[in-house]
Write a protein that holds these residues in place. Sequence first.
Motif, PDB file in Angstrom:
ATOM      1  N   SER A 170      76.600  27.921  46.752  1.00 50.34           N
ATOM      2  CA  SER A 170      78.012  28.312  46.860  1.00 50.34           C
ATOM      3  C   SER A 170      78.215  29.763  46.439  1.00 50.34           C
ATOM      4  CB  SER A 170      78.908  27.381  46.053  1.00 50.34           C
ATOM      5  OG  SER A 170      78.571  27.391  44.691  1.00 50.34           O
ATOM      6  N   ASP A 171      77.476  30.219  45.418  1.00 51.41           N
ATOM      7  CA  ASP A 171      77.570  31.632  45.019  1.00 51.41           C
ATOM      8  C   ASP A 171      77.089  32.548  46.150  1.00 51.41           C
ATOM      9  OD1 ASP A 171      78.546  30.896  42.567  1.00 51.41           O
ATOM     10  OD2 ASP A 171      76.677  31.246  41.474  1.00 51.41           O
ATOM     11  N   TYR A 172      75.987  32.165  46.761  1.00 49.25           N
ATOM     12  CA  TYR A 172      75.457  32.943  47.885  1.00 49.25           C
ATOM     13  C   TYR A 172      76.442  32.950  49.048  1.00 49.25           C
ATOM     14  CZ  TYR A 172      72.649  34.031  52.010  1.00 49.25           C
ATOM     15  OH  TYR A 172      72.200  34.581  53.184  1.00 49.25           O
ATOM     16  N   ARG A 173      76.950  31.769  49.411  1.00 48.51           N
ATOM     17  CA  ARG A 173      77.921  31.643  50.512  1.00 48.51           C
ATOM     18  C   ARG A 173      79.136  32.539  50.274  1.00 48.51           C
ATOM     19  NH1 ARG A 173      80.790  26.407  49.532  1.00 48.51           N
ATOM     20  NH2 ARG A 173      81.843  27.843  48.110  1.00 48.51           N
ATOM     21  N   ASP A 174      79.697  32.479  49.064  1.00 48.81           N
ATOM     22  CA  ASP A 174      80.909  33.248  48.762  1.00 48.81           C
ATOM     23  C   ASP A 174      80.623  34.746  48.719  1.00 48.81           C
ATOM     24  OD1 ASP A 174      82.102  30.790  48.579  1.00 48.81           O
ATOM     25  OD2 ASP A 174      82.301  30.806  46.393  1.00 48.81           O
ATOM     26  N   ASN A 175      79.463  35.118  48.176  1.00 47.28           N
ATOM     27  CA  ASN A 175      79.110  36.529  48.109  1.00 47.28           C
ATOM     28  C   ASN A 175      78.898  37.110  49.499  1.00 47.28           C
ATOM     29  OD1 ASN A 175      77.130  38.926  47.764  1.00 47.28           O
ATOM     30  ND2 ASN A 175      77.827  38.533  45.675  1.00 47.28           N
ATOM     31  N   MET A 176      78.216  36.347  50.364  1.00 43.70           N
ATOM     32  CA  MET A 176      77.976  36.837  51.719  1.00 43.70           C
ATOM     33  C   MET A 176      79.272  36.942  52.510  1.00 43.70           C
ATOM     34  SD  MET A 176      74.830  37.684  52.012  1.00 43.70           S
ATOM     35  CE  MET A 176      74.782  37.925  53.772  1.00 43.70           C
ATOM     36  N   ALA A 177      80.212  36.023  52.257  1.00 41.96           N
ATOM     37  CA  ALA A 177      81.511  36.114  52.927  1.00 41.96           C
ATOM     38  C   ALA A 177      82.203  37.426  52.573  1.00 41.96           C
ATOM     39  CB  ALA A 177      82.381  34.920  52.536  1.00 41.96           C
ATOM     40  N   LYS A 178      82.116  37.827  51.294  1.00 39.91           N
ATOM     41  CA  LYS A 178      82.731  39.088  50.872  1.00 39.91           C
ATOM     42  C   LYS A 178      81.990  40.274  51.457  1.00 39.91           C
ATOM     43  CE  LYS A 178      84.501  37.219  46.519  1.00 39.91           C
ATOM     44  NZ  LYS A 178      84.306  37.163  45.052  1.00 39.91           N
ATOM     45  N   THR A 218      80.211  40.486  54.150  1.00 37.35           N
ATOM     46  CA  THR A 218      80.308  40.588  55.608  1.00 37.35           C
ATOM     47  C   THR A 218      81.748  40.645  56.104  1.00 37.35           C
ATOM     48  OG1 THR A 218      80.245  38.169  55.833  1.00 37.35           O
ATOM     49  CG2 THR A 218      78.133  39.346  55.939  1.00 37.35           C
ATOM     50  N   GLN A 219      82.701  40.408  55.182  1.00 41.28           N
ATOM     51  CA  GLN A 219      84.123  40.420  55.527  1.00 41.28           C
ATOM     52  C   GLN A 219      84.459  39.345  56.574  1.00 41.28           C
ATOM     53  OE1 GLN A 219      85.360  44.629  56.210  1.00 41.28           O
ATOM     54  NE2 GLN A 219      83.388  45.166  55.287  1.00 41.28           N
ATOM     55  N   ILE A 220      83.818  38.174  56.396  1.00 40.22           N
ATOM     56  CA  ILE A 220      84.030  37.028  57.281  1.00 40.22           C
ATOM     57  C   ILE A 220      84.641  35.896  56.467  1.00 40.22           C
ATOM     58  CG2 ILE A 220      82.907  35.245  58.680  1.00 40.22           C
ATOM     59  CD1 ILE A 220      80.846  37.377  59.495  1.00 40.22           C
ATOM     60  N   ASN A 221      85.738  35.346  56.959  1.00 41.49           N
ATOM     61  CA  ASN A 221      86.439  34.302  56.225  1.00 41.49           C
ATOM     62  C   ASN A 221      85.685  32.979  56.245  1.00 41.49           C
ATOM     63  OD1 ASN A 221      87.076  34.112  59.110  1.00 41.49           O
ATOM     64  ND2 ASN A 221      88.450  32.465  58.548  1.00 41.49           N
ATOM     65  N   LEU A 222      85.780  32.238  55.142  1.00 45.87           N
ATOM     66  CA  LEU A 222      85.307  30.866  55.114  1.00 45.87           C
ATOM     67  C   LEU A 222      86.371  29.964  55.732  1.00 45.87           C
ATOM     68  CD1 LEU A 222      83.680  30.796  51.558  1.00 45.87           C
ATOM     69  CD2 LEU A 222      82.573  31.246  53.761  1.00 45.87           C
ATOM     70  N   LEU A 223      86.030  28.701  55.932  1.00 42.73           N
ATOM     71  CA  LEU A 223      86.921  27.782  56.646  1.00 42.73           C
ATOM     72  C   LEU A 223      87.410  26.638  55.769  1.00 42.73           C
ATOM     73  CD1 LEU A 223      84.787  27.589  59.918  1.00 42.73           C
ATOM     74  CD2 LEU A 223      86.808  29.025  59.515  1.00 42.73           C
ATOM     75  N   LYS A 230      76.707  36.111  63.584  1.00 43.81           N
ATOM     76  CA  LYS A 230      75.551  36.975  63.299  1.00 43.81           C
ATOM     77  C   LYS A 230      75.864  38.422  63.658  1.00 43.81           C
ATOM     78  CE  LYS A 230      72.210  33.270  64.123  1.00 43.81           C
ATOM     79  NZ  LYS A 230      70.983  32.834  64.810  1.00 43.81           N
ATOM     80  N   ALA A 231      76.460  38.625  64.831  1.00 44.06           N
ATOM     81  CA  ALA A 231      76.803  39.980  65.259  1.00 44.06           C
ATOM     82  C   ALA A 231      77.883  40.582  64.369  1.00 44.06           C
ATOM     83  CB  ALA A 231      77.248  39.958  66.717  1.00 44.06           C
ATOM     84  N   ARG A 232      78.855  39.777  63.956  1.00 46.30           N
ATOM     85  CA  ARG A 232      79.911  40.273  63.066  1.00 46.30           C
ATOM     86  C   ARG A 232      79.348  40.669  61.710  1.00 46.30           C
ATOM     87  NH1 ARG A 232      84.417  35.698  63.021  1.00 46.30           N
ATOM     88  NH2 ARG A 232      85.304  37.083  61.441  1.00 46.30           N
ATOM     89  N   MET A 233      78.357  39.937  61.233  1.00 46.84           N
ATOM     90  CA  MET A 233      77.813  40.178  59.901  1.00 46.84           C
ATOM     91  C   MET A 233      77.320  41.600  59.712  1.00 46.84           C
ATOM     92  SD  MET A 233      75.647  36.723  58.986  1.00 46.84           S
ATOM     93  CE  MET A 233      75.093  37.353  57.378  1.00 46.84           C
ATOM     94  N   ILE A 234      76.606  42.129  60.703  1.00 52.13           N
ATOM     95  CA  ILE A 234      75.976  43.444  60.507  1.00 52.13           C
ATOM     96  C   ILE A 234      77.032  44.536  60.379  1.00 52.13           C
ATOM     97  CG2 ILE A 234      75.623  43.974  62.969  1.00 52.13           C
ATOM     98  CD1 ILE A 234      73.203  44.662  59.990  1.00 52.13           C
ATOM     99  N   PHE A 235      78.153  44.386  61.071  1.00 51.62           N
ATOM    100  CA  PHE A 235      79.229  45.361  60.915  1.00 51.62           C
ATOM    101  C   PHE A 235      79.815  45.300  59.507  1.00 51.62           C
ATOM    102  CE2 PHE A 235      79.108  45.120  65.546  1.00 51.62           C
ATOM    103  CZ  PHE A 235      79.258  46.453  65.898  1.00 51.62           C
ATOM    104  N   GLY A 236      79.999  44.090  58.988  1.00 55.13           N
ATOM    105  CA  GLY A 236      80.527  43.950  57.641  1.00 55.13           C
ATOM    106  C   GLY A 236      79.559  44.451  56.588  1.00 55.13           C
TER     107      GLY A 236
END
Length: 215
Positions: free
Chosen positions: A195-203, A205-210, A14-20
């Motif tokens: 899945s579209d939402y998940r992938d878009n938010m990963a981009k 927020t610059q957070i990798n999926l697993l 959550k904290a990482r997201m706002i920076f991304g």
Amino acid sequence: MKLYIYDHCPFCLKARMIFGLKNLPVELVTLLSDDEETPIRMIGKKMAPILQKDDSRYLPESMDIVHYVDKLDGAPLLTGKRNPAIEEWLRKVNGYANRLLIPRFATGAFDEFATPQARAYFVAKKEAAIGDFSEHLSHSPGLIKNISDDLRALDKLIVKPNAVNGELSEDDIHLFPLLRNLTLVAGISWPSRVSDYRDNMAKQTQINLLSSQAV
């Protein structure tokens, strides 16, 4: 600023997201799972995330960090309304998701488990809290069916792939970390809008999926 985290930790995400989302620079420092001394020295207890602000003072608690960073420039991003249906969905799924996730975290390639001692510390703490990991893993098929069913329900709630309610809100901050961590679980059926939402938010927020280490 420095942000002290564990990579698997949803609160740290959550904290990482706002920076991304705001495209703000931050130095990420991953704490070893068994490092009690560092966070206790900073804030008096073992927890993460911890933000070290530019004035060197420390700020714990994920949503306090999110609100602080979001308002720093006077142009907050998280201005959308929350949807009670999203909150209810999260309450339901968070009620059982850790039975899928925590045993898998324990074997994952996370920097907080860079030493055998750090991984053993995590396993001992979490098994004391939730019970034997092998027991939980034996129930994975049923839990995976549950989460797949619940993701189909979530699919109907997603308004846009770049914001669950159509405009960025705290619901995004609470929802994406769970979806990201669920990519560690093999066999889940992901509906298209989720899945579209998940992938878009990963981009965003610059957070990798697993997905690459899903088991």
